[in-house]
Design a protein around this motif. Sequence first.
Motif, PDB file in Angstrom:
ATOM      1  N   ASP A   1       0.837  -1.335   0.014  1.00 38.85           N
ATOM      2  CA  ASP A   1      -0.011   0.020  -0.016  1.00 38.85           C
ATOM      3  C   ASP A   1       0.918   1.224  -0.075  1.00 38.85           C
ATOM      4  O   ASP A   1       0.274   2.563   0.170  1.00 38.85           O
ATOM      5  N   ASP A   2       2.181   1.268  -0.214  1.00 39.44           N
ATOM      6  CA  ASP A   2       2.841   2.345  -0.627  1.00 39.44           C
ATOM      7  C   ASP A   2       3.510   2.439  -1.763  1.00 39.44           C
ATOM      8  O   ASP A   2       3.768   1.606  -2.518  1.00 39.44           O
ATOM      9  N   GLN A   3       3.457   3.785  -2.182  1.00 38.06           N
ATOM     10  CA  GLN A   3       4.234   4.132  -3.426  1.00 38.06           C
ATOM     11  C   GLN A   3       5.000   5.401  -3.121  1.00 38.06           C
ATOM     12  O   GLN A   3       4.594   6.590  -2.750  1.00 38.06           O
ATOM     13  N   LEU A   4       6.257   5.241  -3.333  1.00 36.22           N
ATOM     14  CA  LEU A   4       7.440   6.218  -2.940  1.00 36.22           C
ATOM     15  C   LEU A   4       8.035   6.590  -4.124  1.00 36.22           C
ATOM     16  O   LEU A   4       8.403   6.045  -5.099  1.00 36.22           O
ATOM     17  N   PHE A   5       8.082   7.876  -4.398  1.00 34.83           N
ATOM     18  CA  PHE A   5       8.923   8.743  -5.457  1.00 34.83           C
ATOM     19  C   PHE A   5       9.996   9.411  -4.764  1.00 34.83           C
ATOM     20  O   PHE A   5      10.028   9.999  -3.905  1.00 34.83           O
ATOM     21  N   THR A   6      11.204   9.001  -5.511  1.00 30.33           N
ATOM     22  CA  THR A   6      12.520   9.590  -4.833  1.00 30.33           C
ATOM     23  C   THR A   6      13.259  10.292  -6.019  1.00 30.33           C
ATOM     24  O   THR A   6      13.412   9.961  -6.836  1.00 30.33           O
ATOM     25  N   LEU A   7      13.447  11.590  -5.372  1.00 27.24           N
ATOM     26  CA  LEU A   7      13.933  12.635  -6.215  1.00 27.24           C
ATOM     27  C   LEU A   7      15.778  12.450  -5.643  1.00 27.24           C
ATOM     28  O   LEU A   7      15.726  12.640  -4.683  1.00 27.24           O
ATOM     29  N   GLN A   8      16.717  12.582  -6.860  1.00 24.66           N
ATOM     30  CA  GLN A   8      17.999  12.405  -6.325  1.00 24.66           C
ATOM     31  C   GLN A   8      18.685  13.788  -7.061  1.00 24.66           C
ATOM     32  O   GLN A   8      18.450  14.099  -8.216  1.00 24.66           O
ATOM     33  N   SER A   9      19.532  14.319  -6.270  1.00 25.23           N
ATOM     34  CA  SER A   9      20.459  15.233  -6.469  1.00 25.23           C
ATOM     35  C   SER A   9      21.556  15.252  -6.316  1.00 25.23           C
ATOM     36  O   SER A   9      22.238  15.552  -4.970  1.00 25.23           O
ATOM     37  N   GLY A  10      22.690  14.480  -7.052  1.00 29.89           N
ATOM     38  CA  GLY A  10      23.913  14.112  -6.275  1.00 29.89           C
ATOM     39  C   GLY A  10      23.894  13.100  -5.430  1.00 29.89           C
ATOM     40  O   GLY A  10      23.415  11.971  -5.419  1.00 29.89           O
ATOM     41  N   ASP A  11      24.532  13.635  -4.240  1.00 31.69           N
ATOM     42  CA  ASP A  11      24.621  12.601  -3.008  1.00 31.69           C
ATOM     43  C   ASP A  11      23.299  12.948  -2.097  1.00 31.69           C
ATOM     44  O   ASP A  11      23.134  12.245  -1.106  1.00 31.69           O
ATOM     45  N   VAL A  12      22.179  13.934  -2.501  1.00 35.18           N
ATOM     46  CA  VAL A  12      21.291  14.002  -1.734  1.00 35.18           C
ATOM     47  C   VAL A  12      19.907  13.312  -2.185  1.00 35.18           C
ATOM     48  O   VAL A  12      19.604  13.399  -3.561  1.00 35.18           O
TER      49      VAL A  12
END
Length: 292
Positions: A23-34
Amino acid sequence: MACISLAVTAQGRFPQVVSPAADDQLFTLQSGDVTMSINTSKGGKILSLKYGEQEVLSQSRWPESFGSTFWTSPQKEWNWPPVAEFDKQPYTVGQQSAEHLTITSAVNQRLGLSVGKDFAVESGGIIVVTYSIKNEGDEARRVAPWEVTRVANTGGLIFFDAPADSIWPAGLMDFQPACSAVWYTADEAQQNRKVNADGRGWLAYYADGLLLVKTFQDLQPTEPAPGEAEVQVYVNRGRTYIELESQGGYTLLQPGERLTWAVQWHLLPAAAASKEQLMQKVNSIIQQTPKK
Protein backbone atom coordinates in the motif's frame (compact mmCIF):
# COMPACT_ATOMS: atom_id res chain seq x y z
CA MET A 1 37.62 29.52 7.05
CA ALA A 2 35.94 29.21 3.65
CA CYS A 3 32.36 27.93 3.62
CA ILE A 4 31.85 24.43 2.24
CA SER A 5 29.07 24.20 -0.33
CA LEU A 6 27.46 21.17 -1.91
CA ALA A 7 27.61 21.35 -5.70
CA VAL A 8 25.17 18.86 -7.21
CA THR A 9 22.94 18.75 -10.24
CA ALA A 10 19.68 17.03 -11.04
CA GLN A 11 19.87 13.60 -12.57
CA GLY A 12 18.37 13.38 -16.06
CA ARG A 13 15.67 10.85 -15.27
CA PHE A 14 12.19 10.52 -13.87
CA PRO A 15 11.66 10.19 -10.10
CA GLN A 16 11.94 6.52 -9.24
CA VAL A 17 8.91 4.67 -7.92
CA VAL A 18 9.49 1.84 -5.49
CA SER A 19 6.99 -0.21 -3.50
CA PRO A 20 8.38 -1.47 -0.20
CA ALA A 21 4.87 -2.43 0.89
CA ALA A 22 1.71 -3.24 -1.02
CA ASP A 23 0.00 0.00 0.00
CA ASP A 24 3.02 2.35 -0.36
CA GLN A 25 4.13 4.29 -3.40
CA LEU A 26 7.43 6.13 -2.98
CA PHE A 27 8.88 8.69 -5.37
CA THR A 28 12.58 9.42 -4.93
CA LEU A 29 14.18 12.61 -6.21
CA GLN A 30 17.97 12.56 -6.40
CA SER A 31 20.43 15.42 -6.67
CA GLY A 32 23.99 14.15 -6.48
CA ASP A 33 24.48 12.68 -3.01
CA VAL A 34 21.13 14.00 -1.73
CA THR A 35 17.93 11.96 -2.04
CA MET A 36 14.41 12.77 -0.91
CA SER A 37 11.64 10.12 -0.87
CA ILE A 38 7.94 10.99 -0.83
CA ASN A 39 5.12 8.59 0.01
CA THR A 40 2.09 9.61 -2.07
CA SER A 41 -0.04 6.80 -0.65
CA LYS A 42 0.02 8.06 2.94
CA GLY A 43 -0.32 11.80 3.23
CA GLY A 44 2.29 12.82 0.68
CA LYS A 45 4.88 12.79 3.46
CA ILE A 46 8.60 13.15 2.90
CA LEU A 47 9.67 9.84 4.43
CA SER A 48 13.41 10.10 3.90
CA LEU A 49 16.12 12.69 3.33
CA LYS A 50 19.62 11.29 2.92
CA TYR A 51 23.13 12.43 2.17
CA GLY A 52 24.66 9.30 0.69
CA GLU A 53 23.44 6.53 2.99
CA GLN A 54 23.04 8.79 6.04
CA GLU A 55 19.44 9.48 7.03
CA VAL A 56 18.35 12.84 8.49
CA LEU A 57 14.64 12.40 9.15
CA SER A 58 13.14 10.39 11.99
CA GLN A 59 12.33 6.83 10.95
CA SER A 60 10.17 6.03 13.97
CA ARG A 61 7.09 3.93 13.20
CA TRP A 62 4.95 5.53 15.89
CA PRO A 63 2.15 7.73 14.45
CA GLU A 64 3.00 11.44 14.09
CA SER A 65 6.70 10.84 14.88
CA PHE A 66 8.42 10.35 11.51
CA GLY A 67 9.21 12.07 8.23
CA SER A 68 8.07 15.54 7.18
CA THR A 69 4.44 16.54 6.72
CA PHE A 70 2.30 19.58 5.96
CA TRP A 71 -0.63 21.02 7.89
CA THR A 72 -2.84 24.08 7.68
CA SER A 73 -2.60 26.73 10.40
CA PRO A 74 -3.90 27.71 12.91
CA GLN A 75 -4.11 24.37 14.66
CA LYS A 76 -7.11 25.50 16.70
CA GLU A 77 -9.26 25.09 13.57
CA TRP A 78 -8.75 21.32 13.56
CA ASN A 79 -7.18 20.63 16.98
CA TRP A 80 -6.04 16.97 16.89
CA PRO A 81 -5.44 14.57 15.18
CA PRO A 82 -4.07 16.14 11.97
CA VAL A 83 -6.47 16.52 9.05
CA ALA A 84 -6.53 13.09 7.41
CA GLU A 85 -6.82 14.34 3.81
CA PHE A 86 -3.59 16.35 4.23
CA ASP A 87 -1.60 14.11 6.57
CA LYS A 88 -2.55 10.47 5.96
CA GLN A 89 -4.76 9.86 2.95
CA PRO A 90 -3.44 9.31 -0.61
CA TYR A 91 -2.42 12.21 -2.82
CA THR A 92 -3.09 12.25 -6.57
CA VAL A 93 0.11 12.31 -8.64
CA GLY A 94 0.27 14.98 -11.34
CA GLN A 95 3.38 16.10 -13.18
CA GLN A 96 6.45 13.86 -13.21
CA SER A 97 9.68 14.89 -14.87
CA ALA A 98 13.42 14.85 -14.30
CA GLU A 99 13.06 17.91 -12.08
CA HIS A 100 9.52 17.89 -10.65
CA LEU A 101 6.92 15.84 -8.88
CA THR A 102 3.51 17.37 -8.17
CA ILE A 103 0.82 15.83 -5.98
CA THR A 104 -2.60 16.97 -4.72
CA SER A 105 -4.66 16.00 -1.70
CA ALA A 106 -8.35 15.31 -1.51
CA VAL A 107 -10.60 18.12 -0.28
CA ASN A 108 -11.33 18.31 3.42
CA GLN A 109 -15.02 19.14 3.42
CA ARG A 110 -15.12 20.64 6.93
CA LEU A 111 -12.35 23.15 6.20
CA GLY A 112 -13.19 23.48 2.51
CA LEU A 113 -9.50 23.25 1.60
CA SER A 114 -7.15 21.11 -0.48
CA VAL A 115 -3.35 20.94 -0.44
CA GLY A 116 -0.82 20.67 -3.25
CA LYS A 117 2.89 19.87 -3.10
CA ASP A 118 5.47 20.51 -5.81
CA PHE A 119 8.93 18.96 -5.33
CA ALA A 120 11.66 20.42 -7.54
CA VAL A 121 15.36 19.56 -7.78
CA GLU A 122 17.50 22.60 -8.50
CA SER A 123 21.21 23.04 -9.16
CA GLY A 124 23.47 23.52 -6.16
CA GLY A 125 21.97 20.67 -4.14
CA ILE A 126 18.70 22.43 -3.41
CA ILE A 127 15.35 20.67 -3.25
CA VAL A 128 12.46 23.14 -3.24
CA VAL A 129 9.10 22.10 -1.86
CA THR A 130 6.33 24.49 -2.91
CA TYR A 131 3.13 23.98 -0.98
CA SER A 132 -0.26 25.31 -2.01
CA ILE A 133 -3.59 25.62 -0.24
CA LYS A 134 -6.75 26.13 -2.28
CA ASN A 135 -10.09 27.36 -1.01
CA GLU A 136 -12.51 24.78 -2.40
CA GLY A 137 -15.51 26.17 -0.51
CA ASP A 138 -18.15 28.84 -1.10
CA GLU A 139 -16.93 31.28 1.57
CA ALA A 140 -13.72 33.20 2.15
CA ARG A 141 -11.28 31.58 4.58
CA ARG A 142 -8.09 32.64 6.33
CA VAL A 143 -5.36 30.03 6.48
CA ALA A 144 -1.58 29.71 6.73
CA PRO A 145 0.84 27.00 5.50
CA TRP A 146 2.77 24.91 8.04
CA GLU A 147 5.64 22.46 7.43
CA VAL A 148 6.50 19.97 10.20
CA THR A 149 9.80 18.08 9.85
CA ARG A 150 10.74 15.37 12.35
CA VAL A 151 14.30 14.37 13.18
CA ALA A 152 15.60 11.91 15.76
CA ASN A 153 16.74 13.43 19.05
CA THR A 154 20.43 12.54 18.96
CA GLY A 155 21.59 15.62 20.82
CA GLY A 156 21.97 17.77 17.71
CA LEU A 157 22.02 21.56 17.45
CA ILE A 158 18.93 23.56 16.45
CA PHE A 159 19.54 27.19 15.57
CA PHE A 160 17.90 30.19 13.91
CA ASP A 161 18.03 34.00 14.00
CA ALA A 162 15.84 35.52 16.72
CA PRO A 163 16.38 37.38 20.02
CA ALA A 164 16.66 34.78 22.80
CA ASP A 165 14.33 36.76 25.07
CA SER A 166 11.61 36.78 22.39
CA ILE A 167 11.20 32.98 22.32
CA TRP A 168 7.95 31.96 23.96
CA PRO A 169 6.93 30.41 26.29
CA ALA A 170 10.10 31.39 28.13
CA GLY A 171 12.18 28.83 29.97
CA LEU A 172 11.09 25.65 28.18
CA MET A 173 14.30 25.22 26.17
CA ASP A 174 17.75 26.62 26.84
CA PHE A 175 18.39 28.67 23.69
CA GLN A 176 21.69 30.53 23.95
CA PRO A 177 22.72 33.48 21.74
CA ALA A 178 25.99 33.16 19.77
CA CYS A 179 27.29 34.00 16.30
CA SER A 180 24.20 36.00 15.27
CA ALA A 181 21.76 33.19 16.12
CA VAL A 182 20.19 31.35 19.04
CA TRP A 183 21.28 27.76 19.68
CA TYR A 184 19.69 24.83 21.47
CA THR A 185 21.40 21.51 22.10
CA ALA A 186 18.65 18.91 22.05
CA ASP A 187 18.27 17.41 25.52
CA GLU A 188 15.95 15.03 27.33
CA ALA A 189 13.00 15.80 29.60
CA GLN A 190 9.94 13.93 30.79
CA GLN A 191 7.55 16.39 29.21
CA ASN A 192 6.66 17.53 25.72
CA ARG A 193 7.94 21.05 24.98
CA LYS A 194 7.26 23.55 22.22
CA VAL A 195 8.52 27.09 21.65
CA ASN A 196 7.71 29.81 19.13
CA ALA A 197 9.78 32.62 17.63
CA ASP A 198 9.75 35.39 15.06
CA GLY A 199 12.60 34.08 12.92
CA ARG A 200 14.38 35.59 9.93
CA GLY A 201 13.40 33.19 7.16
CA TRP A 202 15.58 30.18 7.99
CA LEU A 203 15.86 27.25 10.40
CA ALA A 204 18.87 24.92 10.75
CA TYR A 205 19.69 21.58 12.34
CA TYR A 206 23.16 20.05 12.76
CA ALA A 207 23.79 16.48 13.87
CA ASP A 208 26.17 13.62 13.06
CA GLY A 209 28.24 15.71 10.65
CA LEU A 210 25.32 16.88 8.47
CA LEU A 211 23.80 20.36 8.27
CA LEU A 212 20.17 20.79 7.23
CA VAL A 213 19.14 24.36 6.42
CA LYS A 214 15.62 25.30 5.39
CA THR A 215 14.86 28.76 4.00
CA PHE A 216 11.42 30.31 3.56
CA GLN A 217 9.63 33.66 3.54
CA ASP A 218 10.61 35.93 6.44
CA LEU A 219 7.41 37.10 8.15
CA GLN A 220 6.68 40.19 10.17
CA PRO A 221 5.51 39.43 13.74
CA THR A 222 1.87 40.17 12.81
CA GLU A 223 1.78 37.88 9.75
CA PRO A 224 1.50 34.33 11.24
CA ALA A 225 -1.88 32.86 12.16
CA PRO A 226 -3.23 33.75 15.62
CA GLY A 227 -1.31 31.93 18.36
CA GLU A 228 1.26 30.62 15.85
CA ALA A 229 4.76 31.73 14.76
CA GLU A 230 7.15 31.74 11.81
CA VAL A 231 9.55 29.33 13.56
CA GLN A 232 8.54 26.59 16.02
CA VAL A 233 10.49 23.81 17.72
CA TYR A 234 8.83 20.84 19.41
CA VAL A 235 10.77 18.30 21.49
CA ASN A 236 8.98 15.09 22.42
CA ARG A 237 9.46 13.72 25.90
CA GLY A 238 12.38 11.41 26.48
CA ARG A 239 15.06 11.18 23.81
CA THR A 240 12.76 10.34 20.92
CA TYR A 241 12.16 12.93 18.22
CA ILE A 242 12.12 16.66 17.45
CA GLU A 243 9.90 18.71 15.14
CA LEU A 244 11.45 21.55 13.14
CA GLU A 245 8.48 23.69 12.11
CA SER A 246 7.98 26.77 9.95
CA GLN A 247 4.90 28.66 8.87
CA GLY A 248 3.92 31.10 6.15
CA GLY A 249 1.65 34.10 6.32
CA TYR A 250 -2.01 34.00 7.41
CA THR A 251 -3.86 34.67 4.14
CA LEU A 252 -7.44 35.45 3.20
CA LEU A 253 -8.51 33.18 0.35
CA GLN A 254 -11.66 33.89 -1.61
CA PRO A 255 -13.52 30.88 -3.06
CA GLY A 256 -11.33 29.29 -5.74
CA GLU A 257 -8.20 31.20 -4.68
CA ARG A 258 -4.92 29.50 -3.87
CA LEU A 259 -1.85 30.50 -1.86
CA THR A 260 1.65 29.15 -2.50
CA TRP A 261 4.59 28.95 -0.08
CA ALA A 262 8.05 27.59 -0.86
CA VAL A 263 10.62 25.99 1.42
CA GLN A 264 14.15 25.39 0.14
CA TRP A 265 15.89 22.36 1.65
CA HIS A 266 19.71 22.37 1.76
CA LEU A 267 21.64 19.35 3.05
CA LEU A 268 25.44 19.31 3.18
CA PRO A 269 28.30 17.72 5.12
CA ALA A 270 29.84 19.74 7.96
CA ALA A 271 32.04 17.41 9.99
CA ALA A 272 33.17 18.68 13.42
CA ALA A 273 32.04 22.23 12.63
CA SER A 274 32.05 25.02 15.22
CA LYS A 275 29.10 27.39 15.64
CA GLU A 276 31.03 30.06 13.76
CA GLN A 277 31.69 27.67 10.87
CA LEU A 278 28.07 26.54 10.80
CA MET A 279 26.89 30.16 10.62
CA GLN A 280 29.29 30.79 7.75
CA LYS A 281 27.64 27.97 5.84
CA VAL A 282 24.15 29.24 6.67
CA ASN A 283 25.02 32.79 5.61
CA SER A 284 26.41 31.48 2.33
CA ILE A 285 23.11 29.68 1.69
CA ILE A 286 21.00 32.71 2.63
CA GLN A 287 22.99 34.99 0.31
CA GLN A 288 22.31 32.62 -2.59
CA THR A 289 18.60 32.20 -1.83
CA PRO A 290 16.35 34.23 -4.16
CA LYS A 291 14.18 36.76 -2.35
CA LYS A 292 10.47 36.04 -2.66
